[in-house]
Scaffold this motif. Structure first.
Motif, PDB file in Angstrom:
ATOM      1  N   SER A   1      -2.256   5.407   9.026  1.00 40.08           N
ATOM      2  CA  SER A   1      -3.014   4.842   8.298  1.00 40.08           C
ATOM      3  C   SER A   1      -2.974   3.462   7.462  1.00 40.08           C
ATOM      4  O   SER A   1      -3.117   2.482   7.520  1.00 40.08           O
ATOM      5  CB  SER A   1      -3.125   5.330   6.712  1.00 40.08           C
ATOM      6  OG  SER A   1      -0.895   4.777   6.469  1.00 40.08           O
TER       7      SER A   1
ATOM      8  N   ALA B   1      -2.979   4.292  -3.111  1.00 39.31           N
ATOM      9  CA  ALA B   1      -3.693   5.145  -2.052  1.00 39.31           C
ATOM     10  C   ALA B   1      -4.121   6.176  -2.259  1.00 39.31           C
ATOM     11  O   ALA B   1      -3.183   7.395  -2.123  1.00 39.31           O
ATOM     12  CB  ALA B   1      -4.144   4.298  -0.509  1.00 39.31           C
TER      13      ALA B   1
ATOM     14  N   HIS C   1      -6.790   7.912  -0.030  1.00 43.07           N
ATOM     15  CA  HIS C   1      -7.508   8.186   0.965  1.00 43.07           C
ATOM     16  C   HIS C   1      -7.409   6.637   2.659  1.00 43.07           C
ATOM     17  O   HIS C   1      -6.796   5.624   1.505  1.00 43.07           O
ATOM     18  CB  HIS C   1      -8.781   8.133   1.061  1.00 43.07           C
ATOM     19  CG  HIS C   1      -9.315   8.714   2.639  1.00 43.07           C
ATOM     20  ND1 HIS C   1      -9.430   7.683   3.056  1.00 43.07           N
ATOM     21  CD2 HIS C   1     -10.200   9.912   2.782  1.00 43.07           C
ATOM     22  CE1 HIS C   1     -10.714   8.130   4.236  1.00 43.07           C
ATOM     23  NE2 HIS C   1     -10.909   9.621   3.807  1.00 43.07           N
ATOM     24  N   PRO C   2      -7.207   7.325   3.318  1.00 48.94           N
ATOM     25  CA  PRO C   2      -5.556   6.186   4.784  1.00 48.94           C
ATOM     26  C   PRO C   2      -7.460   5.069   4.695  1.00 48.94           C
ATOM     27  O   PRO C   2      -6.695   4.338   5.038  1.00 48.94           O
ATOM     28  CB  PRO C   2      -6.208   6.631   5.738  1.00 48.94           C
ATOM     29  CG  PRO C   2      -5.506   8.684   5.897  1.00 48.94           C
ATOM     30  CD  PRO C   2      -6.870   8.577   4.016  1.00 48.94           C
TER      31      PRO C   2
ATOM     32  N   ALA D   1      -0.116   2.222   6.307  1.00 49.26           N
ATOM     33  CA  ALA D   1       0.466   2.019   4.784  1.00 49.26           C
ATOM     34  C   ALA D   1       1.882   2.287   4.377  1.00 49.26           C
ATOM     35  O   ALA D   1       2.535   2.473   5.683  1.00 49.26           O
ATOM     36  CB  ALA D   1       0.255   3.068   4.242  1.00 49.26           C
TER      37      ALA D   1
ATOM     38  N   GLY E   1      -1.436  10.491   7.645  1.00 44.43           N
ATOM     39  CA  GLY E   1      -0.871   9.437   7.233  1.00 44.43           C
ATOM     40  C   GLY E   1       0.522   8.219   7.907  1.00 44.43           C
ATOM     41  O   GLY E   1       0.098   7.469   7.228  1.00 44.43           O
TER      42      GLY E   1
ATOM     43  N   GLN F   1      -8.886   4.016   1.689  1.00 47.17           N
ATOM     44  CA  GLN F   1      -8.706   2.192   0.898  1.00 47.17           C
ATOM     45  C   GLN F   1      -7.287   2.066   1.324  1.00 47.17           C
ATOM     46  O   GLN F   1      -7.073   0.528   1.126  1.00 47.17           O
ATOM     47  CB  GLN F   1      -7.492   3.314  -0.282  1.00 47.17           C
ATOM     48  CG  GLN F   1      -8.911   4.020  -0.669  1.00 47.17           C
ATOM     49  CD  GLN F   1      -8.769   4.815  -1.622  1.00 47.17           C
ATOM     50  OE1 GLN F   1      -7.755   4.865  -1.867  1.00 47.17           O
ATOM     51  NE2 GLN F   1      -9.804   4.667  -3.031  1.00 47.17           N
ATOM     52  N   VAL F   2      -6.092   2.231   2.483  1.00 49.83           N
ATOM     53  CA  VAL F   2      -5.117   1.282   3.349  1.00 49.83           C
ATOM     54  C   VAL F   2      -5.507  -0.217   3.527  1.00 49.83           C
ATOM     55  O   VAL F   2      -4.955  -1.005   3.023  1.00 49.83           O
ATOM     56  CB  VAL F   2      -4.514   1.805   3.889  1.00 49.83           C
ATOM     57  CG1 VAL F   2      -3.296   1.022   4.854  1.00 49.83           C
ATOM     58  CG2 VAL F   2      -4.341   2.884   2.858  1.00 49.83           C
TER      59      VAL F   2
ATOM     60  N   LEU G   1       0.162   5.520   0.065  1.00 54.19           N
ATOM     61  CA  LEU G   1      -0.702   6.354   0.549  1.00 54.19           C
ATOM     62  C   LEU G   1       0.120   7.509   0.024  1.00 54.19           C
ATOM     63  O   LEU G   1       0.984   8.471   0.269  1.00 54.19           O
ATOM     64  CB  LEU G   1      -1.020   6.624   2.069  1.00 54.19           C
ATOM     65  CG  LEU G   1      -2.141   7.074   2.451  1.00 54.19           C
ATOM     66  CD1 LEU G   1      -3.477   7.405   1.657  1.00 54.19           C
ATOM     67  CD2 LEU G   1      -2.222   7.477   3.786  1.00 54.19           C
TER      68      LEU G   1
ATOM     69  N   SER H   1       0.967  -1.223   0.039  1.00 55.05           N
ATOM     70  CA  SER H   1      -0.376  -0.039  -0.487  1.00 55.05           C
ATOM     71  C   SER H   1       0.627   0.961  -0.437  1.00 55.05           C
ATOM     72  O   SER H   1       1.714   1.289   0.771  1.00 55.05           O
ATOM     73  CB  SER H   1      -0.961  -0.063   1.113  1.00 55.05           C
ATOM     74  OG  SER H   1      -0.092   0.139   2.180  1.00 55.05           O
TER      75      SER H   1
END
Length: 285
Positions: free
Chosen positions: A21, A223, A225-226, A23, A18, A228-229, A5, A3
């Motif tokens: 998140s 991604a 947006h967080p 990611a 972030g 989506q992570v 971000l 991922s």
């Protein structure tokens, strides 16, 4: 690198968010998410953020593309903080990666960094020429960490009304760009990273899109947006069952002296199956 971000480089709040998140990589954006008037402030904010974060996810910086005249100012700022790598938008070929690599080498020397330590991920389909030159990236050099693609900038460049049809599937031009990225990454033996999914509130459609990408050969996804992570991490992390099966395939070949074909539970497995299993296990580490 499952991922990745995107985080606007001019927002301290979003940069801090972030970090929590989940990611694997934060892409600190100095390009599309930052207005022209705020570029210098974003460089300063991004540099301070990168310098302060050493124990979290890897940090890449998406600089402004080479045609803008802003790339050198971006690098002069952020390379002081030693990011993990640089994301290069609107890359037209491996030559653009080479041009960026020359700049990075200078900045590494100036900042006491090891030569070649800064990696590069180019976005290779944001221009028609870049899309047609996908095969060149197998000659891009050791800094290349992955390849990714973009549909929105390409649609603007060619005048396409949309990137997907009424059923949500990519139209032919963008399927070509997507497939070219997977094949180019395979040829260069680097990560194939799927593009962003703008409708971040539609989690069902996003999950389905991630599953299709994983099926076709992408090993990670960007991604915006967080939220989506977690979906990306879930889809692109090999399951316990898949890992166990891959280990069984590798073990069977090893036990048989690495022949061309082995039998496992009544099924025949050849060398491509072995390579697929080895790649899956490498992703699972």
């Amino acid at each position: 690198m499952r991922s990745l971000l995107f985080v606007p480089g001019d927002s301290e709040r979003k940069l801090a968010k972030g970090l929590s998140s989940g990611a694997d990589v934060l892409i600190v954006d100095l390009e599309d998410s930052v207005s022209a008037d705020n570029k210098q402030a974003a460089r300063e904010t991004a540099t301070a953020f990168i310098a302060s974060e050493r124990n979290g996810p890897s940090i890449y910086v998406r600089v402004n593309d080479l045609s803008t005249g802003l790339t050198d100012d971006d690098l002069a700022a952020v390379m002081k903080a030693a990011p993990t790598g640089v994301m290069l938008p609107k890359s037209n070929s491996a030559d653009d990666v080479g041009r960026l690599a020359v700049r990075l080498r200078v900045h590494e020397a100036e900042n006491g960094l090891a030569d070649g330590v800064t990696k590069i991920i180019p976005i290779i389909t944001e221009t028609p020429l870049g899309t047609l030159n996908a095969a060149t990236y197998r000659q891009a050099g050791a800094r290349l960490a992955g390849l990714t693609w973009g549909a929105e900038d390409l649609s603007a460049e060619i005048g396409a009304a949309d990137t997907r049809d009424d059923e949500g599937a990519y139209t032919d031009v963008f399927r070509f760009a997507r497939v070219s990225t997977i094949l180019a990454a395979g040829a260069a033996e680097v990560a194939a990273i799927d593009t962003v999914f703008p409708d971040f509130r539609n989690e069902e459609a996003f999950r389905r899109d991630c599953l299709e990408g994983m099926r076709d050969g992408f090993t990670g996804r960007m991604a915006i947006h967080p939220a989506q992570v977690p979906i990306i991490n879930e889809v692109f992390t090999p399951s316990q069952e898949a890992v166990a099966h891959a280990r069984a395939v590798v073990a069977a070949f090893a036990a048989a002296g690495n022949p061309g074909v082995v039998g496992i539970d009544g099924k025949m497995y050849d060398r491509p199956h072995l390579k697929r299993a080895e790649r899956l296990l490498a992703r699972a580490l």
